[in-house]
Design a protein around this motif. Structure first.
Motif, PDB file in Angstrom:
ATOM      1  N   GLU A   1      12.782 -65.333  22.646  1.00 56.05           N
ATOM      2  CA  GLU A   1      13.439 -66.360  23.470  1.00 56.05           C
ATOM      3  C   GLU A   1      14.729 -65.842  24.107  1.00 56.05           C
ATOM      4  N   CYS A   2      15.156 -64.612  23.742  1.00 58.25           N
ATOM      5  CA  CYS A   2      16.351 -64.034  24.383  1.00 58.25           C
ATOM      6  C   CYS A   2      15.989 -63.538  25.778  1.00 58.25           C
ATOM      7  N   ARG A   3      17.006 -63.434  26.634  1.00 60.04           N
ATOM      8  CA  ARG A   3      16.748 -63.000  28.009  1.00 60.04           C
ATOM      9  C   ARG A   3      16.318 -61.522  28.054  1.00 60.04           C
ATOM     10  N   PRO A   4      15.590 -61.116  29.119  1.00 63.06           N
ATOM     11  CA  PRO A   4      15.060 -59.743  29.183  1.00 63.06           C
ATOM     12  C   PRO A   4      16.126 -58.662  29.050  1.00 63.06           C
ATOM     13  N   GLU A   5      17.323 -58.881  29.613  1.00 61.27           N
ATOM     14  CA  GLU A   5      18.394 -57.864  29.519  1.00 61.27           C
ATOM     15  C   GLU A   5      18.804 -57.635  28.063  1.00 61.27           C
ATOM     16  N   VAL A   6      18.668 -58.667  27.232  1.00 61.04           N
ATOM     17  CA  VAL A   6      18.964 -58.530  25.803  1.00 61.04           C
ATOM     18  C   VAL A   6      17.791 -57.841  25.106  1.00 61.04           C
ATOM     19  N   LEU A   7      16.576 -58.270  25.443  1.00 59.13           N
ATOM     20  CA  LEU A   7      15.396 -57.700  24.770  1.00 59.13           C
ATOM     21  C   LEU A   7      15.275 -56.200  25.066  1.00 59.13           C
ATOM     22  N   SER A   8      15.747 -55.783  26.230  1.00 59.49           N
ATOM     23  CA  SER A   8      15.625 -54.353  26.551  1.00 59.49           C
ATOM     24  C   SER A   8      16.550 -53.515  25.650  1.00 59.49           C
ATOM     25  N   LEU A   9      17.495 -54.148  24.963  1.00 56.48           N
ATOM     26  CA  LEU A   9      18.380 -53.414  24.033  1.00 56.48           C
ATOM     27  C   LEU A   9      17.836 -53.410  22.603  1.00 56.48           C
ATOM     28  N   ALA A  10      16.731 -54.134  22.381  1.00 54.06           N
ATOM     29  CA  ALA A  10      16.255 -54.351  21.004  1.00 54.06           C
ATOM     30  C   ALA A  10      15.397 -53.203  20.491  1.00 54.06           C
ATOM     31  N   ASP A  11      15.534 -52.915  19.194  1.00 47.88           N
ATOM     32  CA  ASP A  11      14.627 -51.963  18.540  1.00 47.88           C
ATOM     33  C   ASP A  11      13.309 -52.651  18.209  1.00 47.88           C
ATOM     34  N   GLN A  12      13.364 -53.962  17.917  1.00 48.22           N
ATOM     35  CA  GLN A  12      12.159 -54.737  17.608  1.00 48.22           C
ATOM     36  C   GLN A  12      12.327 -56.123  18.210  1.00 48.22           C
ATOM     37  N   VAL A  13      11.240 -56.667  18.779  1.00 49.78           N
ATOM     38  CA  VAL A  13      11.247 -58.047  19.272  1.00 49.78           C
ATOM     39  C   VAL A  13      10.199 -58.795  18.461  1.00 49.78           C
ATOM     40  N   MET A  14      10.597 -59.823  17.749  1.00 51.90           N
ATOM     41  CA  MET A  14       9.654 -60.496  16.849  1.00 51.90           C
ATOM     42  C   MET A  14      10.042 -61.935  16.556  1.00 51.90           C
ATOM     43  N   SER A  15       9.067 -62.645  15.956  1.00 49.87           N
ATOM     44  CA  SER A  15       9.300 -64.022  15.523  1.00 49.87           C
ATOM     45  C   SER A  15      10.275 -63.997  14.338  1.00 49.87           C
ATOM     46  N   THR A  16      10.713 -65.181  13.911  1.00 54.41           N
ATOM     47  CA  THR A  16      11.672 -65.213  12.802  1.00 54.41           C
ATOM     48  C   THR A  16      11.072 -64.619  11.521  1.00 54.41           C
ATOM     49  N   SER A  17       9.821 -64.976  11.211  1.00 55.95           N
ATOM     50  CA  SER A  17       9.219 -64.412   9.989  1.00 55.95           C
ATOM     51  C   SER A  17       8.879 -62.942  10.169  1.00 55.95           C
ATOM     52  N   GLY A  18       8.579 -62.544  11.408  1.00 58.83           N
ATOM     53  CA  GLY A  18       8.361 -61.118  11.696  1.00 58.83           C
ATOM     54  C   GLY A  18       9.627 -60.340  11.345  1.00 58.83           C
ATOM     55  N   MET A  19      10.768 -60.890  11.715  1.00 60.79           N
ATOM     56  CA  MET A  19      12.047 -60.227  11.398  1.00 60.79           C
ATOM     57  C   MET A  19      12.258 -60.142   9.892  1.00 60.79           C
ATOM     58  N   LEU A  20      11.944 -61.243   9.198  1.00 62.40           N
ATOM     59  CA  LEU A  20      12.139 -61.252   7.737  1.00 62.40           C
ATOM     60  C   LEU A  20      11.294 -60.174   7.076  1.00 62.40           C
ATOM     61  N   ARG A  21      10.021 -60.112   7.477  1.00 61.46           N
ATOM     62  CA  ARG A  21       9.142 -59.093   6.889  1.00 61.46           C
ATOM     63  C   ARG A  21       9.691 -57.702   7.192  1.00 61.46           C
ATOM     64  N   PHE A  22      10.127 -57.520   8.448  1.00 63.56           N
ATOM     65  CA  PHE A  22      10.603 -56.202   8.864  1.00 63.56           C
ATOM     66  C   PHE A  22      11.797 -55.749   8.025  1.00 63.56           C
ATOM     67  N   VAL A  23      12.803 -56.633   7.861  1.00 65.14           N
ATOM     68  CA  VAL A  23      13.999 -56.203   7.110  1.00 65.14           C
ATOM     69  C   VAL A  23      13.671 -56.006   5.626  1.00 65.14           C
ATOM     70  N   ASN A  24      12.726 -56.800   5.115  1.00 67.43           N
ATOM     71  CA  ASN A  24      12.354 -56.646   3.695  1.00 67.43           C
ATOM     72  C   ASN A  24      11.673 -55.301   3.454  1.00 67.43           C
ATOM     73  N   GLU A  25      10.877 -54.866   4.436  1.00 61.88           N
ATOM     74  CA  GLU A  25      10.073 -53.652   4.236  1.00 61.88           C
ATOM     75  C   GLU A  25      10.772 -52.384   4.714  1.00 61.88           C
ATOM     76  N   SER A  26      11.783 -52.533   5.560  1.00 61.66           N
ATOM     77  CA  SER A  26      12.402 -51.367   6.191  1.00 61.66           C
ATOM     78  C   SER A  26      13.250 -50.573   5.190  1.00 61.66           C
ATOM     79  N   SER A  27      13.263 -49.248   5.380  1.00 63.13           N
ATOM     80  CA  SER A  27      14.150 -48.427   4.545  1.00 63.13           C
ATOM     81  C   SER A  27      15.552 -48.406   5.157  1.00 63.13           C
ATOM     82  N   HIS A  28      15.692 -48.998   6.326  1.00 66.26           N
ATOM     83  CA  HIS A  28      16.992 -49.083   7.003  1.00 66.26           C
ATOM     84  C   HIS A  28      17.923 -50.029   6.237  1.00 66.26           C
ATOM     85  N   GLY A  29      19.234 -49.784   6.312  1.00 67.00           N
ATOM     86  CA  GLY A  29      20.162 -50.592   5.502  1.00 67.00           C
ATOM     87  C   GLY A  29      20.969 -51.615   6.278  1.00 67.00           C
TER      88      GLY A  29
END
Ligand code: 13P
Ligand code: SF4
Length: 302
Positions: A199-227
């Protein structure tokens, strides 16, 4: 006091054979008492599958309406019925009929952030988690119309071979996020990944490493080795992120990303709803049946 309230809710919930569903943006104390938290797609799925007699929906009106569309025989409660979604109110059923008349051969895919009457004029619904799949499912169509969110439509168009026409609705809280604000956070936390909601504007999305739904984000941060992560969505999501990942750092892209409609429901409201079995959400049968077709098509595809 809160503990007391929580216990009363628990007791009444089992007496009523009720289930409490809460969106990822809800206040922490509401997420903590919910039987299930999730994004719009997960909550629709859960609403479609539950064998509870009563669904207490802690979210905004379109979400409770979707549960009512799927469960006409169940009691669906929205503890604060005035909790709406400004984006859902940016398009009417009449607008949809006009779009249909102007583009008679073009399938219309409608974001679930819409009223039941608007869903009833649609060929399929989608959420932020499945828009690309839903659009692609219209295999014979070269063009698809998406309503009401312009940013989800533009994001979907980038990942689809189809020509996407769209309505110009937007979420006031996601659309307000500016690329400059993201760049400030990126400079302050250069080690962080930036996750953004479509739902963010394209200029913001072009800066993103990942574009996802809210639960997509939750899964991603839970599984990522990134801190560490910069989070480009409503700040309610920070609660489950921090709860599940106490050792990781989460920075809101902007503290202004706060949806007041998602913060209306309190524990008192939930208890009162369970006591009175009000306020109920229902959808007129002629609208419900047509909206159900669009919601079911989405659930089948995803
Ligand atoms: P999700 O389906 O990704 O949870 O998004 C719902 C919403 O309202 C976003 O503003
Ligand atoms: Fe609607 Fe935006 Fe609030 Fe989501 S965050 S419910 S799209 S106003």
């Amino acid at each position: 006091m809160t503990q007391d309230l929580v216990q009363q809710i628990e007791e009444l919930k089992s007496r009523r054979r009720a289930v409490i569903l809460a969106h990822n943006y809800q206040p922490p104390e509401i997420q903590d008492i919910a039987d299930m938290t999730g994004d719009s797609l997960e909550l629709s799925r859960k609403a479609a599958m539950t064998d509870a007699s009563v669904i207490v929906f802690c979210g905004v009106a379109f979400m409770a309406e979707t549960a009512a569309i799927l469960n006409p025989e169940k009691t669906v409660l929205l503890p604060r019925p005035e909790a709406g979604c400004p984006m859902a109110d940016m398009i009417t059923a009449e607008d949809m009929r006009r779009i249909r008349a102007e583009h008679p051969d073009v399938p219309i895919v409608t974001y679930v952030n819409s009223t039941a009457a608007v869903k009833a004029e649609s060929d399929a619904c989608c959420t932020s988690a499945n828009s690309i799949r839903v659009v692609s499912s219209f295999s014979d169509a070269a063009t698809v119309y998406m309503a009401p969110d312009q940013n989800l439509a533009k994001f979907t168009a980038l990942h689809s071979s189809k020509r996407i026409l769209h309505w110009n609705g937007y979420c006031p809280f996601h659309h307000a996020l500016q690329p400059e604000e993201v760049l400030v956070q990126k400079r302050a936390h250069p080690e962080s990944l930036f996750l953004a909601h479509p739902e963010c504007r394209p200029e913001v999305l072009s800066l993103a490493d990942q574009v996802m739904s809210t639960s997509g984000m939750l899964r991603f941060v839970n599984e990522s080795s990134h801190g560490s992560f910069i989070i480009g969505t409503e700040i309610g999501i920070l609660h489950p992120m921090r709860q599940a990942n106490p050792d990781k750092a989460f920075y809101p892209a902007s503290m202004k990303m706060l949806c007041p409609h998602m913060k209306k429901i309190s524990l008192d409201d939930v208890l009162r709803s369970l006591e009175t079995l009000e306020p109920r959400i229902s959808v007129p049968e002629d609208i419900r049946v047509r909206a159900l077709g669009a919601v079911e098509r989405m659930l089948q595809i995803s």
